[in-house]
Write a protein that holds these residues in place. Structure first.
Motif, PDB file in Angstrom:
ATOM      1  N   PHE A  76      29.400  43.932  42.669  1.00  0.00           N
ATOM      2  CA  PHE A  76      31.222  43.918  42.755  1.00  0.00           C
ATOM      3  C   PHE A  76      32.015  43.758  43.810  1.00  0.00           C
ATOM      4  CE2 PHE A  76      30.040  46.745  38.657  1.00  0.00           C
ATOM      5  CZ  PHE A  76      30.863  45.905  38.006  1.00  0.00           C
ATOM      6  N   ALA A  82      32.437  39.331  39.667  1.00  0.00           N
ATOM      7  CA  ALA A  82      34.050  40.001  39.241  1.00  0.00           C
ATOM      8  C   ALA A  82      34.737  38.919  38.396  1.00  0.00           C
ATOM      9  CB  ALA A  82      34.476  40.964  40.587  1.00  0.00           C
ATOM     10  N   LEU A  85      33.480  38.001  35.184  1.00  0.00           N
ATOM     11  CA  LEU A  85      33.282  39.137  34.771  1.00  0.00           C
ATOM     12  C   LEU A  85      34.696  38.997  34.153  1.00  0.00           C
ATOM     13  CD1 LEU A  85      31.292  41.906  36.095  1.00  0.00           C
ATOM     14  CD2 LEU A  85      30.918  41.185  33.937  1.00  0.00           C
ATOM     15  N   GLU A  86      35.192  38.989  34.946  1.00  0.00           N
ATOM     16  CA  GLU A  86      37.276  38.360  34.324  1.00  0.00           C
ATOM     17  C   GLU A  86      37.234  38.015  33.098  1.00  0.00           C
ATOM     18  OE1 GLU A  86      39.759  37.580  36.820  1.00  0.00           O
ATOM     19  OE2 GLU A  86      40.738  36.460  35.757  1.00  0.00           O
ATOM     20  N   GLN A 224      28.092  39.154  53.126  1.00  0.00           N
ATOM     21  CA  GLN A 224      29.049  38.810  54.592  1.00  0.00           C
ATOM     22  C   GLN A 224      28.278  39.236  55.380  1.00  0.00           C
ATOM     23  OE1 GLN A 224      33.105  40.070  53.038  1.00  0.00           O
ATOM     24  NE2 GLN A 224      33.774  40.902  55.464  1.00  0.00           N
ATOM     25  N   PHE A 253      32.641  33.521  55.037  1.00  0.00           N
ATOM     26  CA  PHE A 253      33.915  34.647  55.266  1.00  0.00           C
ATOM     27  C   PHE A 253      33.010  35.430  56.116  1.00  0.00           C
ATOM     28  CE2 PHE A 253      35.154  35.648  50.398  1.00  0.00           C
ATOM     29  CZ  PHE A 253      36.079  34.483  50.098  1.00  0.00           C
ATOM     30  N   GLN A 260      35.759  34.113  64.925  1.00  0.00           N
ATOM     31  CA  GLN A 260      36.700  35.172  65.835  1.00  0.00           C
ATOM     32  C   GLN A 260      36.169  35.502  66.598  1.00  0.00           C
ATOM     33  OE1 GLN A 260      40.017  35.445  63.183  1.00  0.00           O
ATOM     34  NE2 GLN A 260      40.085  37.446  64.426  1.00  0.00           N
ATOM     35  N   PRO A 280      39.176  35.392  47.434  1.00  0.00           N
ATOM     36  CA  PRO A 280      39.900  35.722  48.719  1.00  0.00           C
ATOM     37  C   PRO A 280      39.531  34.621  49.881  1.00  0.00           C
ATOM     38  CG  PRO A 280      38.117  37.360  48.355  1.00  0.00           C
ATOM     39  CD  PRO A 280      38.307  36.065  46.732  1.00  0.00           C
ATOM     40  N   LEU A 283      43.182  33.499  50.003  1.00  0.00           N
ATOM     41  CA  LEU A 283      43.655  34.222  50.866  1.00  0.00           C
ATOM     42  C   LEU A 283      43.345  33.482  52.731  1.00  0.00           C
ATOM     43  CD1 LEU A 283      45.236  36.059  49.536  1.00  0.00           C
ATOM     44  CD2 LEU A 283      43.567  37.908  49.823  1.00  0.00           C
ATOM     45  N   LEU A 284      42.430  33.932  52.932  1.00  0.00           N
ATOM     46  CA  LEU A 284      42.125  33.289  54.752  1.00  0.00           C
ATOM     47  C   LEU A 284      42.086  31.745  54.606  1.00  0.00           C
ATOM     48  CD1 LEU A 284      38.844  35.259  54.878  1.00  0.00           C
ATOM     49  CD2 LEU A 284      40.852  35.496  55.365  1.00  0.00           C
ATOM     50  N   ARG A 294      35.638  31.973  36.298  1.00  0.00           N
ATOM     51  CA  ARG A 294      35.923  32.652  35.300  1.00  0.00           C
ATOM     52  C   ARG A 294      35.670  31.564  34.000  1.00  0.00           C
ATOM     53  NH1 ARG A 294      42.089  34.891  33.494  1.00  0.00           N
ATOM     54  NH2 ARG A 294      41.358  35.214  31.339  1.00  0.00           N
ATOM     55  N   ARG A 326      42.369  25.325  55.535  1.00  0.00           N
ATOM     56  CA  ARG A 326      43.346  25.590  56.672  1.00  0.00           C
ATOM     57  C   ARG A 326      41.470  25.115  57.254  1.00  0.00           C
ATOM     58  NH1 ARG A 326      46.390  29.595  55.151  1.00  0.00           N
ATOM     59  NH2 ARG A 326      45.147  31.184  56.621  1.00  0.00           N
TER      60      ARG A 326
ATOM     61  N   ALA B  72      41.817  41.893  30.932  1.00  0.00           N
ATOM     62  CA  ALA B  72      40.866  41.657  31.850  1.00  0.00           C
ATOM     63  C   ALA B  72      41.089  41.134  33.469  1.00  0.00           C
ATOM     64  CB  ALA B  72      39.724  41.209  31.395  1.00  0.00           C
ATOM     65  N   PHE B  76      40.306  42.322  37.196  1.00  0.00           N
ATOM     66  CA  PHE B  76      38.815  41.737  38.089  1.00  0.00           C
ATOM     67  C   PHE B  76      40.087  40.798  39.530  1.00  0.00           C
ATOM     68  CE2 PHE B  76      36.773  42.657  34.231  1.00  0.00           C
ATOM     69  CZ  PHE B  76      35.554  43.677  35.120  1.00  0.00           C
ATOM     70  N   ALA B  82      37.720  46.268  40.623  1.00  0.00           N
ATOM     71  CA  ALA B  82      36.514  45.977  41.197  1.00  0.00           C
ATOM     72  C   ALA B  82      35.375  46.851  42.009  1.00  0.00           C
ATOM     73  CB  ALA B  82      36.130  44.941  41.784  1.00  0.00           C
ATOM     74  N   GLU B  86      32.812  49.344  41.062  1.00  0.00           N
ATOM     75  CA  GLU B  86      31.166  49.288  41.492  1.00  0.00           C
ATOM     76  C   GLU B  86      30.602  50.754  42.281  1.00  0.00           C
ATOM     77  OE1 GLU B  86      31.468  47.470  45.611  1.00  0.00           O
ATOM     78  OE2 GLU B  86      29.925  48.794  46.562  1.00  0.00           O
ATOM     79  N   LEU B 283      38.464  41.721  55.641  1.00  0.00           N
ATOM     80  CA  LEU B 283      38.500  39.803  55.870  1.00  0.00           C
ATOM     81  C   LEU B 283      39.897  40.165  56.906  1.00  0.00           C
ATOM     82  CD1 LEU B 283      35.942  38.346  54.558  1.00  0.00           C
ATOM     83  CD2 LEU B 283      37.355  38.689  52.647  1.00  0.00           C
ATOM     84  N   LEU B 284      40.830  39.834  56.260  1.00  0.00           N
ATOM     85  CA  LEU B 284      42.258  39.677  56.675  1.00  0.00           C
ATOM     86  C   LEU B 284      43.105  40.313  57.716  1.00  0.00           C
ATOM     87  CD1 LEU B 284      44.277  39.081  53.599  1.00  0.00           C
ATOM     88  CD2 LEU B 284      43.336  37.340  55.303  1.00  0.00           C
TER      89      LEU B 284
END
Lengths: 347, 347
Positions: A76, A82, A85-86, A224, A253, A260, A280, A283-284, A294, A326, B72, B76, B82, B86, B283-284
């Motif tokens: 997880f 994840a 599993l979705e 990570q 990640f 950084q 993620p 996101l990053l 998926r 990026r 689902a 997820f 998630a 866990e 992370l962010l």
DNA sequence: TTGTAAGCGTTATCAA
DNA sequence: TTGATAACGCTTACAA
């Protein structure tokens, strides 16, 4: 507190329990009247058929097992699983199939099958020992509905859902070369995992095909933390490589964090490319090779559901593409159009 | 392909099947010799007890159900679930308890219990209708092992694992005020969800207690996309609030993206505070109120396992604290030490 | 259209 | 220490 049984219904209705059983299951040869009566009483008394008794006589449970051979925290903490599993859970939901789940380094899936707890199974193909694979094949021969996610070490007749990593990896290397990179570093997954070695080999081959060279290699553990550690080791080696390729996003990640805190600018000083495209990553802003995780899960569950019905269904190979964001410099030339989705049938 | 049964073993050994049954289960009154013989044959023939037959006579299945009342994809895509899973799965793994899982807006957990598919259950307390809660209470009275994650609308005697949101939220508001903020915007979760309204109320109360004012409010749906949309609406209102508080991290992630594309600097122009502290928050660099999601899941499963053994176990309230990262400006004063972990027993 | 009865693979009670 | 035998709750020939 005792549960209501078929016999209870039969008794209060003054009929045989076989009649009740039939009425409840829409048997064609039952009078509409008794059917109505039976159903009404069943509702009023809150009757629910006992799953164990039913499974015992019907010889199947209607449950599908999903056993991931990693510890729960690993599963997880890694968005890859994840997301898988979705896909699995959403198809299961649509099909009305309950999922028996376990995350454990030594999964009991074979036991589940043999005990009749589950009729079907989704297992991970990569990392599956030849030994275990053989046993699964035997079970599949004996009417178990099994599908594999990821190809096992040797070819198998079990329906398998795989991914062709080549297109995405090649695109990534080409783009890097276009942007002027020559020396790259590679951070691989666990050295003792075949799939990780295969991925690393593919990165290496494409790197060279694109006219670049792998000048440094570090080994991570797909986490990570492992990625951060690998990044620190790479940093100590000095600034020889200005493009870093990763076995998966999670490690990238971690590396991004390490970079950084070390004050290294991304992508100016070093470009970073991951693999997986887990949520993620977007996101990053991580540039990464996208694989349709998926969809893998969805398709695997569809294969199992089909097998449950006795319909044979072929495995499938999905494709990959580059998702530029990026952490890579943009190339001088215009980007090519990414290729999505499915390719060829397999097995 | 037929499975080996107890009778098969008994026949080839020339003993009664009750003897075999006892030998296999370490019944004290069985001769060491026959025990050895039986076990060896069982191994050789690959005997596995049939789960349905066993469940039928033993009157329990040994399985615990986890039914999340969301689709689902929603479950997820949201790291909160998630992480909860866990915790649940890792305790289940240690206890050797298989999990029957389903993610569906209309979960079948009551059916699972009544059909005897599962002996225990973990359900979400918030968002549980009084109606459903009452039925679960009845089932718990009838020997079902049930634990709730999150408090339901009314008090219940079902063991419940909850979180005290106050300390973390208060700390966040205090820190914001210390850093010189006065006007804040609030992005709430679904307006029709009680837990989201409660959280929003708590943000408001603490905001005022810290001497600040909520000047704007937007409603999201707890998703990243919803957070981005809310952020865009807030941006249109003009730059009145310079600190944004969110009902959960997912919405904050979306907002961070929207803010970045709008060219608004974080935390210089606006500070952002989330809620949950799901893994991507670190992370962010998102400043957020930490709740021990994993521990919630672990504890809930422990409650169920205890109830399965017939041991009553109390619910528990965990605490929250502020996790300061890069989306808030640092206050002039030194930060207080964050408080982790558990507080008081409950129910 | 409904009833009778055998069976699914275990466990548990009671004798032997 | 072991063996018969009756449950457990449901399905399914086979009869009626």
């Amino acid at each position: 507190m005792k549960a209501v049984t078929l016999q209870d219904l039969a008794d209060t209705l003054g009929v045989a329990r076989s009649t009740v059983s039939r009425a409840l299951r829409d048997d064609p040869q039952i009078s509409p009247d008794t059917r109505r009566h039976v159903r009404r009483l069943a509702r009023d008394l809150g009757y629910h058929p006992n799953a164990a008794a039913r499974a015992l006589t019907r010889r199947h449970s209607g449950v599908v097992g999903v056993a991931l051979p990693r510890s729960a925290p690993f599963v997880f903490a890694n968005p890859y699983f994840a997301t898988l599993l979705e896909g699995i859970a959403s198809v299961a939901e649509d099909a009305g199939v309950p999922i028996l789940f376990s995350a454990s380094p030594s999964p009991d899936y074979e036991r589940w099958l043999r005990e009749g707890r589950v009729d079907g199974l989704i297992a991970l193909g990569y990392g599956l020992h030849a030994h275990d694979l053989a046993r699964l094949e035997v079970l599949a021969g004996g009417s178990a509905a099994i599908a594999l996610v990821g190809a096992p070490a040797r070819v198998t007749e079990l329906p398998t859902v795989t991914v062709d990593e080549a297109p995405g990896i090649a695109a990534a290397c080409d783009r890097l070369a276009d942007a002027g990179h020559r020396d790259v570093a590679l951070v691989t997954g666990p050295v003792n995992a075949a799939y990780a070695r295969a991925r690393a080999d593919m990165w290496r081959a494409s790197t060279e095909a694109a006219g670049m060279a792998v000048v440094d290699t570090a080994h991570g553990d797909d986490t990570q933390a492992g990625g951060a550690a690998a990044a620190r080791r790479l940093l100590e080696l000095g600034p020889v490589a200005d493009a870093w390729l990763f076995g998966n996003d999670a490690m990238a990640f971690g590396a991004l964090g390490a970079l950084q805190t070390a004050g290294v600018r991304v992508p100016t000083d070093v470009a970073v490319v991951g693999f997986d495209d887990v949520p993620p990553a977007a996101l990053l802003g991580l540039t990464t090779v996208h694989q349709p995780i998926r969809a893998l899960g969805e398709h695997a569950m569809r294969l199992v559901v089909a097998a449950l019905r006795g319909d044979p269904a072929p495995g499938h190979a999905f494709s990959t593409h580059l998702e530029e964001r990026r952490t890579t410099r943009s190339a001088p030339s215009a980007p090519a159009v990414p290729s999505h989705g499915a390719t060829e049938d397999v097995t």
